[in-house]
Scaffold this motif. Structure first.
Motif, PDB file in Angstrom:
ATOM      1  N   VAL A  32       0.843  -1.194   0.000  1.00  0.00           N
ATOM      2  CA  VAL A  32       0.000   0.000   0.000  1.00  0.00           C
ATOM      3  C   VAL A  32       0.882   1.249   0.000  1.00  0.00           C
ATOM      4  N   ASP A  33       0.318   2.331  -0.462  1.00  0.00           N
ATOM      5  CA  ASP A  33       0.952   3.642  -0.386  1.00  0.00           C
ATOM      6  C   ASP A  33       0.148   4.480   0.607  1.00  0.00           C
ATOM      7  N   TRP A  34       0.836   5.014   1.607  1.00  0.00           N
ATOM      8  CA  TRP A  34       0.188   5.773   2.682  1.00  0.00           C
ATOM      9  C   TRP A  34       0.160   7.268   2.365  1.00  0.00           C
ATOM     10  N   TYR A  35      -0.928   7.921   2.768  1.00  0.00           N
ATOM     11  CA  TYR A  35      -1.124   9.357   2.535  1.00  0.00           C
ATOM     12  C   TYR A  35      -1.653  10.049   3.783  1.00  0.00           C
ATOM     13  N   ARG A  36      -1.210  11.299   3.951  1.00  0.00           N
ATOM     14  CA  ARG A  36      -1.854  12.210   4.893  1.00  0.00           C
ATOM     15  C   ARG A  36      -2.892  12.960   4.057  1.00  0.00           C
ATOM     16  N   MET A  87       3.080   9.762   2.104  1.00  0.00           N
ATOM     17  CA  MET A  87       3.995   9.502   3.213  1.00  0.00           C
ATOM     18  C   MET A  87       5.091   8.619   2.617  1.00  0.00           C
ATOM     19  N   GLY A  90       6.346   5.660   4.278  1.00  0.00           N
ATOM     20  CA  GLY A  90       5.346   4.687   4.694  1.00  0.00           C
ATOM     21  C   GLY A  90       4.730   5.050   6.044  1.00  0.00           C
ATOM     22  N   ILE A  91       3.948   4.125   6.576  1.00  0.00           N
ATOM     23  CA  ILE A  91       3.260   4.369   7.851  1.00  0.00           C
ATOM     24  C   ILE A  91       4.248   4.534   8.998  1.00  0.00           C
ATOM     25  N   ILE A 137      -5.339   9.875   7.926  1.00  0.00           N
ATOM     26  CA  ILE A 137      -4.329   9.011   7.323  1.00  0.00           C
ATOM     27  C   ILE A 137      -5.081   7.926   6.556  1.00  0.00           C
ATOM     28  N   GLY A 138      -4.634   7.657   5.330  1.00  0.00           N
ATOM     29  CA  GLY A 138      -5.273   6.610   4.528  1.00  0.00           C
ATOM     30  C   GLY A 138      -4.251   5.969   3.615  1.00  0.00           C
ATOM     31  N   HIS A 139      -4.689   4.964   2.884  1.00  0.00           N
ATOM     32  CA  HIS A 139      -3.774   4.292   1.964  1.00  0.00           C
ATOM     33  C   HIS A 139      -4.483   3.913   0.665  1.00  0.00           C
ATOM     34  N   ASP A 141      -4.230   0.757  -2.123  1.00  0.00           N
ATOM     35  CA  ASP A 141      -3.677  -0.571  -2.395  1.00  0.00           C
ATOM     36  C   ASP A 141      -2.923  -0.526  -3.717  1.00  0.00           C
TER      37      ASP A 141
END
Length: 143
Positions: A32-36, A87, A90-91, A137-139, A141
């Motif tokens: 997964v790729d994490w985002y703020r 991010m 990552g997380i 915070i989300g991701h 896939d």
């Protein structure tokens, strides 16, 4: 003695069993790729100036070779802008005492705007344009 045995037994039952990994196997991280994700409502009439400052932020990203911020200009709903910031660490980035990517970004912003005082003033102005903001915070896939 009976009380001691019961206490030790209770502690033993309370400790969850941890799986043993054969051959020093490390569990695979999720793909997964994490985002703020920042959801922003601008003060009345301040959106145009906010986006002028955001263009300055985008120039910093470009100078650092980044082109992965997603900026939605909303036409409906409670927010005027929804911005997804990757991010890149990552997380795990959530636990960093100092974010090395953030430090590089800040240094480039200071350089581009002509000094720390100007950078601080622009951040203060930008913050003053916000009526309200929610952060999440989300991701996404990868597969």
């Amino acid at each position: 003695m009976k009380k001691l045995i019961l206490t030790v037994a209770a502690i033993g039952l309370a400790i969850p069993a941890t799986p043993a990994f054969a051959d020093d196997h490390t569990p695979e991280l999720s793909k997964v790729d994490w985002y703020r994700v920042n959801m922003i409502k601008w003060k009345q009439g301040k959106g145009e100036r906010a986006h002028e400052i955001i263009e300055m932020f985008e120039k910093v990203d470009t100078a650092l070779g980044y082109n992965d911020v997603i900026d939605f200009h909303m036409q409906t709903g409670d927010y005027d802008s929804i911005v997804a910031l990757p991010m890149r660490g990552g997380i795990a980035q959530m636990g960093w005492a100092e974010n090395p990517e953030g430090k590089k970004w800040e240094a480039e912003f200071v350089r581009q705007v002509g000094g720390e005082d100007k950078a601080k003033a622009l951040w203060e102005e930008f913050d003053s344009l916000i009526l309200r903001q929610d952060r999440h915070i989300g991701h996404i896939d990868r597969d």
